[in-house]
Design a protein around this motif. Structure first.
Motif, PDB file in Angstrom:
ATOM      1  N   LEU A   1       0.824  -1.211   0.000  1.00  0.00           N
ATOM      2  CA  LEU A   1       0.000   0.000   0.000  1.00  0.00           C
ATOM      3  C   LEU A   1       0.859   1.263   0.000  1.00  0.00           C
ATOM      4  O   LEU A   1       1.932   1.300   0.594  1.00  0.00           O
TER       5      LEU A   1
ATOM      6  N   ILE B   1      -7.261   4.200  -0.306  1.00  0.00           N
ATOM      7  CA  ILE B   1      -7.184   2.822   0.188  1.00  0.00           C
ATOM      8  C   ILE B   1      -8.600   2.303   0.414  1.00  0.00           C
ATOM      9  O   ILE B   1      -9.357   2.867   1.215  1.00  0.00           O
TER      10      ILE B   1
ATOM     11  N   ASN C   1      -4.911   0.275  -3.239  1.00  0.00           N
ATOM     12  CA  ASN C   1      -4.943   1.689  -3.636  1.00  0.00           C
ATOM     13  C   ASN C   1      -5.675   1.827  -4.969  1.00  0.00           C
ATOM     14  O   ASN C   1      -5.075   2.075  -6.010  1.00  0.00           O
TER      15      ASN C   1
END
Length: 810
Positions: A583, A616, A635
């Protein structure tokens, strides 16, 4: 029963209105005067005048442009007129009214510097205050603070709300940061509701909602910052409070309090508490329908009960070496656990065969930690308002997790009984340097900061060997994970104030360096990025005691350890959850426009818009081969949200007050899941109303109601819900001992919370039953006496820079 309550409420309102003509028949008079600054001989903006009789506020008003005030139709008697304004100590003037007019003439007010937060006449303080970049709610000015927890008070604060699981939302979003006294605390970093529901509101001074955080704050928190102020200005001597409470049938006993001590150059503020939050057995169910070559239907029904405990504490020590040198130290220990016991019956049918079992689960999630902070503040001779502050913080926290699962009544199900453990820890060191340089009409601030953060996770999977009867570690499902996240930042900001205008502008530069290591697998992921974060706030004051505020800022959401951790939670064999170590951070653009007016009451109207790319998102995907739904983070999101909010606080009479706040907005979300674009949009918002009445002899009553609209998610939405509360209190010993009691959701025993999720080849619905009706009782005792103020650092560490967990503790 509902009809009876409605009748009682109607009679209550009717009785209050019928007091008006009775009072009007008596002989009345007028109390008038004016207030001016003793140095300039000019009227003072936003000067509030309160008229008291027998220590109770009868009327309040704001002076006109010439500084004049006049209370008309006042019954004869002995009164006290109190004048209050920011930057001036409160001044009391006694007056005896017989008939006609009592003219107090000119009341001279002497300016007192650095007094923005120290107006101490509780009965006169407004509940809500709009500043250039934030809205603050005065907890101590709310009579219910002596009987409720900090989590309960969140429902009353503008822009804040609680969802059906009591998770805190800021403008409907979970992307925010919580600070304690302007500083970060790992105590509330993971699941703040768990600590705040055990913290008595009487230990809190106020709650700030910072919608346009200035450059001195870390850039994390897409929606803004929630700042909980516990520290109080204390005097030579001591004071404090102790709160005992009980809530049932869901909840339990709890206690908390604070104490402040000042002796010469030494000062101490300490707070702490503990509480239990347990629930009798409730029900839950999950259904999932899949399509494709082999459609399936899953039905799960079961029960759950939980037992939770929370412990928190904090102490701030202060030593004033001399008028230019100040040293402070803060220590914050905390700990607790969530235990749950589940029983779930599962049935999975694909048209050819049925898979079923009864799953018994014992789960324990714990947390513990300790934060220590040291601050040194240096003033300059001849310029004591110029301050240089050095700060160092060391934090260490742990989150051990254990799941023990046993399967009974198996039908075509061969998975073994298993245990899974995940011991995660976070260590953090912070160095910070801040400088503030006020000039005649402008204030300059600047600083640098470095954060060295290490996250570690050791997760282990053990399965039962039927031959030996022992649990054996499965190396394929076991790993050690380290994540180092270092942040280097610098900021510069300017505040410029004119008579009718106020400006705040600044910029913050942050570099982030991330290294993730899978120790057992021998692999790693490295990510580095740099951001320039601008912030701007503008305030325009008008002569009718109103103002217009505009704010713009960018905010960052960095993924936290719970989002990054690749540990796979298999506590539900049909639904797995895990983190994603790849992420990246998210950048959001936020715009705010707010109109505020304070006169007899207060009104705030706001409009906000935000947008962000690469957000996210929690994504669920169904795999046809093993018939498991896997949830993780990606993402992939592109979000937009437009919302408006309204807050009104109005005293109908000197004893009866009504407050309303709420927001309504529209949200757009989209993201690509497995190469296919997924979109969702819809209305979201909330509405809250509260009314309170002060009776004679220290009795008070309050009633409130809240409606929460569904939460819009990328793959579905949650259900709406309603919350109501009735409470009352009695001052047994004036300003010392208060007994409070209340009941929540008296009209319904249970609340049913649903979440729907859709994918390209599945639809699933989760429904949980929670205890809705509850009662609470508390006893609050205040003690001590104070004289001279303690000196505190004006700057400190505020690591509000990582995404908090969305996990729930209940």
């Amino acid at each position: 029963m509902t009809k009876n309550y409605a009748t009682l409420l109607f009679l209550f309102c009717l009785s209050v209105f019928f007091t008006f003509p009775v009072a009007a028949q008596s002989t009345t008079g007028t109390i008038k005067g004016s207030v001016i600054d003793s140095a300039t001989n000019k009227p003072i903006d936003l000067m509030t005048i309160a008229l008291k009789r027998d220590h109770a506020v009868v009327k309040t008003m704001v002076v006109n442009a010439a500084g004049n005030f006049s209370f008309e139709k006042i019954a004869p008697g002995q009164y006290t007129v109190t004048a209050i304004a920011i930057g001036y100590p409160a001044k009391n003037v006694s007056v005896s009214l017989t008939s006609g007019t009592a003219d107090l003439g000119s009341i001279l007010m002497v300016s007192q510097s650095n007094n923005l937060k120290e107006v101490s006449v509780t009965a006169d303080r407004p509940l809500i205050k709009q500043e250039i970049d934030r809205i603050s709610y005065d907890i101590q000015a709310d009579p219910e603070s002596k009987g409720l927890t900090v989590l309960d008070m969140m429902r009353k604060v503008p822009l804040l709300s609680l969802d059906a699981d009591d998770n805190i939302k800021l403008k409907g979003s979970g992307n925010y940061k919580i600070l304690i006294n302007g500083k970060p605390s790992t105590m509330v970093a993971r699941s703040p509701k768990d600590v705040l529901r055990s913290m008595p509101a009487s230990s809190i001074l106020k709650i700030e909602v910072i919608t346009t955080p200035p450059a001195k704050y870390d850039s994390e928190g897409l929606s803004g910052i929630i700042n909980i102020i516990t520290s109080k200005k204390i005097d030579n001597g001591y004071n404090g409070s102790l709160n005992l409470r009980y809530q049932g049938p869901v909840g339990g006993p709890g206690m908390g309090g604070f104490v402040t001590v000042k002796q010469g150059k030494f000062g101490m503020t300490a707070y702490g508490g503990t509480g239990f939050y347990s629930s009798p057995q409730t029900e839950s169910s999950t259904t999932r329908t899949t399509t494709g070559d082999l459609p399936t239907t899953l039905i799960s029904k079961g029960t759950r009960r939980f037992d939770n405990n929370y412990r928190y504490g904090g102490v701030e020590l202060s030593y004033e070496i001399d008028t230019l040198n100040l040293v402070t130290m803060e220590l914050n220990p905390y700990g607790g656990y969530n235990k749950s016991y589940t029983s779930q019956l599962f049935s999975l049918t694909d048209g050819n065969k049925n898979i079923g079992y009864n799953q018994l689960g014992r789960n324990r999630f714990g947390w513990n930690g300790f934060d220590a902070t040291l601050n040194y503040q240096l003033g300059f001779k001849g310029h004591k308002d110029r301050l240089l502050t050095f700060s160092y913080k060391n934090g260490n926290s742990g989150n051990p997790l254990e799941n023990h699962l046993t399967f009974l009544d198996r039908a075509n199900f061969t998975d073994p009984d298993f245990n899974q453990k995940n011991n995660s820890r976070t260590k953090e060191q912070t160095l910070q340097l801040d400088y503030i340089h006020p000039l005649k009409s402008i204030t300059i601030e600047g600083g640098i900061k470095g954060i060295l953060r290490t996250n570690k996770s050791n997760f282990e999977y053990e399965s039962l060997n039927d031959a030996t009867g022992q649990f054996q570690t499965d190396p394929a499902r076991t790993n050690k994970f380290n994540n180092d996240q270092d942040v280097i930042g610098a900021y510069n900001s300017y505040a410029y104030n004119l008579k009718e205008w106020g400006f705040k502008a600044g910029i913050r530069a942050e570099g982030t360096f991330v290294k993730a290591d899978f120790i057992s697998a021998g692999s790693n992921v490295n990510t580095n990025y740099f951001n320039l974060i601008p912030t701007l706030s503008v305030n325009r004051k008008f002569k009718d005691m109103s103002s217009l505020n505009f704010g713009y800022t960018q905010r960052i959401e960095r993924p936290g350890i719970d989002n990054l951790n690749p540990f796979v939670d298999r506590s539900n064999p049909n639904f797995w959850t895990t983190g994603n170590p790849e992420l990246k951070a998210v950048l959001s653009n936020n715009f705010e426009l707010t109109y505020s007016k304070f006169k007899k009451g207060s009104i705030n109207v706001g409009l906000s818009y935000r947008f962000a790319n690469n957000t996210i998102q929690n994504v669920s995907v169904y795999n046809e081969e093993d018939k498991i739904t896997r949830a993780t983070f990606f993402n992939i999101g592109k979000d937009k949200a437009l919302s408006t909010n309204l807050n009104i606080n109005y005293p109908i009479t000197s004893k009866w007050n009504v407050a309303m706040n709420g927001n309504i907005g529209y949200i757009w979300i989209q993201g690509a899941i497995d190469g296919q674009m997924t979109k969702n949009e819809g209305l979201t918002g909330r509405a809250y109303i509260n009314t309170g009445y002060k009776f004679e002899h220290g009795w008070k009553a309050n009633a409130s109601a809240t409606f929460e609209a569904p939460e819009i998610q990328l793959q579905g939405q949650t259900s709406a819900f309603f919350f109501s509360s009735f409470s009352g209190s009695k001052e047994i010993i004036k300003d010392k001992l208060t007994l409070s009691a209340g009941v929540n959701n008296v009209f319904s025993k249970f609340r049913y919370y649903t979440t729907s999720t859709q994918g390209t080849n599945f639809t699933q619905n989760y429904r949980s039953q929670n205890y809705n009706r509850s009662f609470n009782v508390s006893l609050n005792w205040r003690f001590g006496k104070l004289k001279d103020s303690i000196k505190k650092n004006q700057r400190g560490i505020d690591n509000s820079d990582v995404k908090k967990s969305s996990t729930s503790g209940s």
